[in-house]
Design a protein around this motif. Structure first.
Motif, PDB file in Angstrom:
ATOM      1  N   LEU A 181       7.885 -21.461  32.706  1.00  0.00           N
ATOM      2  CA  LEU A 181       7.888 -20.046  32.358  1.00  0.00           C
ATOM      3  C   LEU A 181       7.888 -19.898  30.848  1.00  0.00           C
ATOM      4  CD1 LEU A 181      10.565 -18.849  34.933  1.00  0.00           C
ATOM      5  CD2 LEU A 181       8.106 -18.376  35.024  1.00  0.00           C
ATOM      6  N   VAL A 182       7.119 -18.936  30.353  1.00  0.00           N
ATOM      7  CA  VAL A 182       7.001 -18.689  28.910  1.00  0.00           C
ATOM      8  C   VAL A 182       7.158 -17.201  28.665  1.00  0.00           C
ATOM      9  CG1 VAL A 182       5.475 -18.813  26.901  1.00  0.00           C
ATOM     10  CG2 VAL A 182       5.445 -20.655  28.595  1.00  0.00           C
ATOM     11  N   THR A 183       7.860 -16.826  27.605  1.00  0.00           N
ATOM     12  CA  THR A 183       7.931 -15.431  27.201  1.00  0.00           C
ATOM     13  C   THR A 183       7.438 -15.308  25.773  1.00  0.00           C
ATOM     14  OG1 THR A 183       9.369 -13.521  26.870  1.00  0.00           O
ATOM     15  CG2 THR A 183      10.366 -15.669  26.534  1.00  0.00           C
ATOM     16  N   VAL A 184       6.527 -14.343  25.535  1.00  0.00           N
ATOM     17  CA  VAL A 184       5.949 -14.092  24.220  1.00  0.00           C
ATOM     18  C   VAL A 184       6.025 -12.600  23.943  1.00  0.00           C
ATOM     19  CG1 VAL A 184       3.901 -14.296  22.769  1.00  0.00           C
ATOM     20  CG2 VAL A 184       4.367 -16.041  24.490  1.00  0.00           C
ATOM     21  N   ARG A 185       6.761 -12.226  22.885  1.00  0.00           N
ATOM     22  CA  ARG A 185       6.914 -10.814  22.517  1.00  0.00           C
ATOM     23  C   ARG A 185       7.352  -9.970  23.704  1.00  0.00           C
ATOM     24  NH1 ARG A 185       1.513  -9.927  18.701  1.00  0.00           N
ATOM     25  NH2 ARG A 185       2.048 -11.489  17.141  1.00  0.00           N
ATOM     26  N   GLY A 186       8.279 -10.513  24.477  1.00  0.00           N
ATOM     27  CA  GLY A 186       8.822  -9.770  25.603  1.00  0.00           C
ATOM     28  C   GLY A 186       7.988  -9.822  26.859  1.00  0.00           C
ATOM     29  N   GLN A 187       6.801 -10.422  26.812  1.00  0.00           N
ATOM     30  CA  GLN A 187       5.949 -10.536  27.988  1.00  0.00           C
ATOM     31  C   GLN A 187       6.124 -11.921  28.606  1.00  0.00           C
ATOM     32  OE1 GLN A 187       4.353  -9.161  30.721  1.00  0.00           O
ATOM     33  NE2 GLN A 187       3.239  -7.931  29.207  1.00  0.00           N
ATOM     34  N   GLY A 188       6.423 -11.974  29.903  1.00  0.00           N
ATOM     35  CA  GLY A 188       6.656 -13.247  30.566  1.00  0.00           C
ATOM     36  C   GLY A 188       5.432 -13.748  31.292  1.00  0.00           C
ATOM     37  N   TYR A 189       5.269 -15.083  31.326  1.00  0.00           N
ATOM     38  CA  TYR A 189       4.124 -15.714  31.985  1.00  0.00           C
ATOM     39  C   TYR A 189       4.596 -16.900  32.823  1.00  0.00           C
ATOM     40  CZ  TYR A 189       1.406 -13.124  28.501  1.00  0.00           C
ATOM     41  OH  TYR A 189       0.871 -12.139  27.715  1.00  0.00           O
ATOM     42  N   LEU A 190       3.909 -17.103  33.939  1.00  0.00           N
ATOM     43  CA  LEU A 190       4.103 -18.294  34.757  1.00  0.00           C
ATOM     44  C   LEU A 190       2.929 -19.231  34.502  1.00  0.00           C
ATOM     45  CD1 LEU A 190       5.275 -19.972  37.156  1.00  0.00           C
ATOM     46  CD2 LEU A 190       3.850 -18.544  38.665  1.00  0.00           C
ATOM     47  N   LEU A 191       3.230 -20.439  34.029  1.00  0.00           N
ATOM     48  CA  LEU A 191       2.203 -21.468  33.886  1.00  0.00           C
ATOM     49  C   LEU A 191       2.199 -22.290  35.163  1.00  0.00           C
ATOM     50  CD1 LEU A 191       2.779 -22.709  30.219  1.00  0.00           C
ATOM     51  CD2 LEU A 191       1.559 -20.698  31.049  1.00  0.00           C
ATOM     52  N   ARG A 226       3.183 -27.452  23.936  1.00  0.00           N
ATOM     53  CA  ARG A 226       1.840 -28.026  23.825  1.00  0.00           C
ATOM     54  C   ARG A 226       0.896 -27.391  24.856  1.00  0.00           C
ATOM     55  NH1 ARG A 226      -0.693 -31.465  26.781  1.00  0.00           N
ATOM     56  NH2 ARG A 226       1.201 -32.081  27.907  1.00  0.00           N
ATOM     57  N   ILE A 227       1.376 -27.239  26.098  1.00  0.00           N
ATOM     58  CA  ILE A 227       0.539 -26.645  27.142  1.00  0.00           C
ATOM     59  C   ILE A 227       0.146 -25.225  26.780  1.00  0.00           C
ATOM     60  CG2 ILE A 227       0.536 -25.861  29.547  1.00  0.00           C
ATOM     61  CD1 ILE A 227       2.323 -28.240  30.208  1.00  0.00           C
ATOM     62  N   TRP A 228       1.097 -24.456  26.245  1.00  0.00           N
ATOM     63  CA  TRP A 228       0.808 -23.069  25.869  1.00  0.00           C
ATOM     64  C   TRP A 228      -0.229 -23.020  24.747  1.00  0.00           C
ATOM     65  CZ3 TRP A 228       1.360 -18.468  27.911  1.00  0.00           C
ATOM     66  CH2 TRP A 228       1.223 -17.341  27.104  1.00  0.00           C
ATOM     67  N   GLN A 229      -0.092 -23.904  23.768  1.00  0.00           N
ATOM     68  CA  GLN A 229      -1.059 -23.935  22.670  1.00  0.00           C
ATOM     69  C   GLN A 229      -2.452 -24.295  23.189  1.00  0.00           C
ATOM     70  OE1 GLN A 229      -0.497 -22.969  19.613  1.00  0.00           O
ATOM     71  NE2 GLN A 229       1.699 -22.645  19.885  1.00  0.00           N
ATOM     72  N   GLU A 230      -2.537 -25.260  24.089  1.00  0.00           N
ATOM     73  CA  GLU A 230      -3.835 -25.675  24.624  1.00  0.00           C
ATOM     74  C   GLU A 230      -4.483 -24.563  25.444  1.00  0.00           C
ATOM     75  OE1 GLU A 230      -2.944 -29.173  26.821  1.00  0.00           O
ATOM     76  OE2 GLU A 230      -2.908 -30.497  25.055  1.00  0.00           O
ATOM     77  N   ARG A 231      -3.693 -23.889  26.267  1.00  0.00           N
ATOM     78  CA  ARG A 231      -4.257 -22.813  27.076  1.00  0.00           C
ATOM     79  C   ARG A 231      -4.680 -21.643  26.197  1.00  0.00           C
ATOM     80  NH1 ARG A 231      -1.258 -22.556  32.978  1.00  0.00           N
ATOM     81  NH2 ARG A 231      -1.317 -24.805  33.367  1.00  0.00           N
ATOM     82  N   GLY A 232      -3.907 -21.375  25.150  1.00  0.00           N
ATOM     83  CA  GLY A 232      -4.282 -20.315  24.229  1.00  0.00           C
ATOM     84  C   GLY A 232      -5.593 -20.620  23.528  1.00  0.00           C
ATOM     85  N   ALA A 233      -5.781 -21.886  23.137  1.00  0.00           N
ATOM     86  CA  ALA A 233      -7.024 -22.281  22.463  1.00  0.00           C
ATOM     87  C   ALA A 233      -8.214 -22.129  23.402  1.00  0.00           C
ATOM     88  CB  ALA A 233      -6.916 -23.717  21.969  1.00  0.00           C
ATOM     89  N   ARG A 234      -8.045 -22.538  24.676  1.00  0.00           N
ATOM     90  CA  ARG A 234      -9.147 -22.395  25.636  1.00  0.00           C
ATOM     91  C   ARG A 234      -9.453 -20.930  25.907  1.00  0.00           C
ATOM     92  NH1 ARG A 234      -6.502 -26.681  28.456  1.00  0.00           N
ATOM     93  NH2 ARG A 234      -5.702 -25.212  30.002  1.00  0.00           N
TER      94      ARG A 234
END
Length: 337
Positions: A181-191, A226-234
């Motif tokens: 689970l990741v949260t960015v600027r208050g928005q949550g995501y499920l990887l 690392r996973i978040w950075q890679e998915r963001g780049a894609r």
């Protein structure tokens, strides 16, 4: 500063069982004399520190002495670890656990500290629900019931069924292998992974969830950053996105980047303005985002986007060119007595 040092001293002794005054001084970056004074202060306060003489002697805590808070359950401890802010806990469905944990932390404080901490907390506000313009700053969250299932599947390593409503699509069930689970600027995501393919799901769009008994097919070790950075780049390199060339005042750069997906190129022109190639989801996203900066940003390309912004500006100009119609619509300006 001394209170922090005393806590650090106790934790060092807990972790290493026995340490010399010289070692403690080196770890705490103070003099040996200061360490001896701190040891005396701890003893006076009732912390069972005792000295062992001899070549391999030093200071130790009485065996069995513990400093942990009691009564914290699993979710409360997890909330304290991931909270960072109120939004961090809420994004993962741990808001109530964080509140409960903080009550226990407050109850564990000495009475004199408790009153001071309570008064101080009233003077600190983190991430309010709206900004100064009364715009909501907190996105909609998944329900607590849904988040319990999602969080449990992530932490237990089980597969997960989610009823997910993608943008502008009907909600449907899908089975995924949750990674984190990741949260960015208050928005949550499920990887997660689905049929062996990387997937990212916005938590606010998960309408329901069910943890399944079978184990998730996922790596044992995980590096979420690392996973978040890679998915963001894609994501930013996706072929369906729109690239827009703009020119703007350098002082407005940071504001503009808050609404774009990413930057492909950037240079300063002879006129002092910054020229940037920005990526957006699609023309609709680009028009919406750049209209927010219409007075300070000029779109240079594509021409279709320039035309759309021009037509929008022309429509507004036409609307406000004539004097306002001052006729009073029924009931609009009426107020109860």
């Amino acid at each position: 500063m001394r209170a922090d040092r005393l806590v650090s001293l106790v934790l060092l002794l807990r972790r290493h069982e026995r340490l010399s005054a010289e070692t403690l001084a080196r770890e705490l970056e103070v003099s040996t004399r200061t360490v001896l004074r701190d040891i005396e202060a701890l003893s006076t306060a009732g912390v069972p520190v005792y000295a062992e003489r001899g070549r391999h002697g030093g200071f130790s805590l009485l065996p069995g002495f513990r400093t942990e808070l009691t009564g914290l359950n699993h979710d409360e401890a997890l909330a304290l670890l991931v909270a960072g802010s109120r939004r961090g806990a809420q994004a993962f469905g741990l808001g109530s656990a964080l509140s409960s944990a903080m009550r226990k932390v407050l109850d564990a404080l000495p009475e004199s500290y408790r009153d001071t901490a309570t008064g101080s907390a009233r003077r600190l506000l983190i991430d309010p629900d709206t900004d100064l313009l009364a715009r909501p700053s907190i996105p909609r969250d998944a329900s607590d019931t849904t988040m319990v299932e999602v969080r449990r599947a992530v932490l237990d390593g089980h597969r997960l069924r989610i009823h997910y409503a993608a943008a502008e699509q009907q909600a449907r069930w899908r089975t995924v292998d949750p990674i984190g689970l990741v949260t960015v600027r208050g928005q949550g995501y499920l990887l997660a992974m689905r049929a062996g393919v990387d997937r990212t799901y916005r938590l606010s769009r998960i309408l329901a969830a069910e943890e399944l008994p079978e184990p998730a097919q996922r790596p044992e070790l995980v590096d979420l950053d690392r996973i978040w950075q890679e998915r963001g780049a894609r994501f930013r390199a996706g072929g369906d996105q729109l690239t827009v060339l703009v020119a703007l005042d350098p002082a407005r750069r940071a504001e503009l980047l808050d609404t774009a997906l990413g930057v492909r190129a950037e240079e300063t022109g002879a006129d002092g303005r910054v020229r940037m190639e920005l990526t957006f989801h699609d023309p609709r996203h680009a028009e919406w985002a750049l209209w927010q900066h219409a007075e300070t940003v000029e779109v240079l390309a594509p021409q279709g986007l320039r035309d759309s912004l021009r037509d929008r500006a022309a429509a507004i100009l036409t609307r406000y060119r004539a004097p306002a119609d001052d006729s009073e619509p029924p009931g609009v300006l009426e107020h109860p007595a």
